[in-house]
Design an enzyme around this catalytic site. Structure first.
Site, PDB file in Angstrom:
ATOM      1  CE  LYS A 194      -7.830  39.920  43.519  1.00  0.00           C
ATOM      2  NZ  LYS A 194      -8.464  38.809  42.821  1.00  0.00           N
ATOM      3  CE  LYS A 247      -4.637  40.279  41.394  1.00  0.00           C
ATOM      4  NZ  LYS A 247      -5.634  39.305  41.089  1.00  0.00           N
TER       5      LYS A 247
HETATM    6  C1  PBG Z   1      -9.990  37.238  39.933  1.00  0.00           C
HETATM    7  C2  PBG Z   1      -8.624  37.737  39.629  1.00  0.00           C
HETATM    8  C3  PBG Z   1      -8.329  39.038  39.200  1.00  0.00           C
HETATM    9  C4  PBG Z   1      -6.956  39.061  38.901  1.00  0.00           C
HETATM   10  C5  PBG Z   1      -6.452  37.790  39.182  1.00  0.00           C
HETATM   11  N1  PBG Z   1      -7.489  36.977  39.638  1.00  0.00           N
HETATM   12  C6  PBG Z   1      -9.227  40.195  38.971  1.00  0.00           C
HETATM   13  C7  PBG Z   1     -10.111  40.675  40.023  1.00  0.00           C
HETATM   14  O1  PBG Z   1      -9.953  40.384  41.217  1.00  0.00           O
HETATM   15  O2  PBG Z   1     -11.051  41.369  39.660  1.00  0.00           O
HETATM   16  C8  PBG Z   1      -6.238  40.253  38.358  1.00  0.00           C
HETATM   17  C9  PBG Z   1      -4.930  40.011  37.694  1.00  0.00           C
HETATM   18  C10 PBG Z   1      -4.430  41.113  36.826  1.00  0.00           C
HETATM   19  O3  PBG Z   1      -4.967  42.235  36.787  1.00  0.00           O
HETATM   20  O4  PBG Z   1      -3.442  40.862  36.106  1.00  0.00           O
HETATM   21  N2  PBG Z   1     -10.239  36.542  41.048  1.00  0.00           N
END
Ligand code: PBG
Length: 321
Positions: A194, A247
């Site tokens: 991520k 991601k």
């Molecule tokens: C938070 C989380 C995020 C997303 C999914 N879970 C945001 C972040 O890490 O700040 C983002 C998903 C998206 O942008 O569609 N743990």
């Protein structure tokens, strides 16, 4: 010319036979946002056509999705500011509306796979995925909170837990905690690679979950790094993840491909809010054709090697396929 590749493209009949990548509704996981209350259907400004629902409006919406063939959903809670604290304690509180929603959704749709997000940010007054002390995001002190949150979700009936916090060791920690409580069938879809991405903006608008100070670069990965994704994936495999996620998806197709080549576990990818927002905005301006652009984007993620794709396009794709 002895070789003319165009001959294999001369009709729909041939093209459909030689098509290498198949994308179907079965590959898609649909993200939904829920808040407490009733009668709520609030459009997310930066993510048109996506809403914050309350449970009573969400259930009929899910009914429609199920009729379109969707059977995998990921649910994110929008928590009101006064319920947030530095320990994210509302995340495992017995009167938590999100846990109640999981229970009721599973009762109504027992056949679907319902996935959650595990991280502190929607519940944290600091807006970070981990516990914050003196401006630092603490790793090991965060793990027991993630485990409590996971057990509370498992108790409520969640099928798949998606740890998205990027703390070291969390997959093993959560797996052990779940097994100790006999939740052996609850799956872990790890947000393995991520990245600290600019493409999460609309999601943080949807949940009001942006960090109050600083950024997420000390735990989410540097977009410049690829080999590091192998380290993250390796650890998640060893710690007991059932699936590995990359991601965001479209700016990281090389990472999806690399994990596909290196691991036997199913690979998923999160086609995040900012990626979808770009297509929503361009098509609203008449600059792109919505249906073909979003289908091509989903197809590219699948071609790179993703088995499952979390995408805000899931419902529209199901409708046209
Ligand atoms: C938070 C989380 C995020 C997303 C999914 N879970 C945001 C972040 O890490 O700040 C983002 C998903 C998206 O942008 O569609 N743990």
């Amino acid at each position: 010319m002895k070789r003319r590749p165009r001959r294999n493209r001369k009709s729909h009949a041939i093209r459909s036979m030689v098509e290498e990548t198949k994308l179907g509704t079965e590959n898609l996981i649909y993200p939904l946002f829920i808040e407490d209350g009733s009668g709520v259907k609030t459009e997310i400004k930066s993510l048109p056509n996506n809403f914050r629902w309350s449970l009573d409006t969400l259930l009929p919406e899910m009914d429609e999705c199920v009729h379109l063939g969707l059977d995998k959903f990921v649910l994110f809670p929008a928590v009101s500011e006064e319920l947030k604290d530095s320990l994210a304690s509302y995340s495992f509180a017995s009167d938590n509306f999100y846990l109640d929603a999981i229970r009721q959704i599973k009762e109504r749709f027992p056949h679907i796979e319902l996935m959650s997000d595990v991280a502190l940010d929607p519940y944290s007054s600091d807006g970070h995925d981990g516990l914050v002390r003196n401006g630092k995001i603490l790793n090991d002190e965060t793990l027991p909170i993630l485990a409590k949150m996971s057990i509370a979700q498992a108790q409520a009936g969640i099928d798949i837990i998606g740890p998205s916090d990027m703390m070291d060791g969390r997959i093993g920690f959560i797996r052990e905690a779940l097994d100790a409580e006999d939740y052996k069938d609850v799956s872990l879809m790890s947000y393995s690679a991520k990245y600290a991405s600019a493409f999460y903006g609309p999601f943080r608008d949807a949940l009001d979950s942006a960090p109050k100070a600083g950024d997420k670069k000390s735990y989410q990965m540097n977009p410049a790094n690829k080999r590091e994704a192998l380290i993250e994936a390796e650890l998640d495999v060893l710690e007991g993840a059932d699936m590995l996620m990359v991601k965001p998806a479209t700016c990281y197709l090389d990472v999806i491909h690399m994990l596909r080549e290196n691991y036997d576990l199913p690979i998923t990818a999160y086609n995040v809010s900012g990626e979808c927002a770009m297509i929503y905005a361009a098509s609203a301006n008449g600059w792109l054709d919505y249906e073909s652009a979003m289908t091509e984007m989903l197809l590219s993620i699948r071609r790179a090697g993703a088995d499952g794709i979390l995408s805000y396009f899931a419902k529209d794709f199901a409708r046209i396929s």
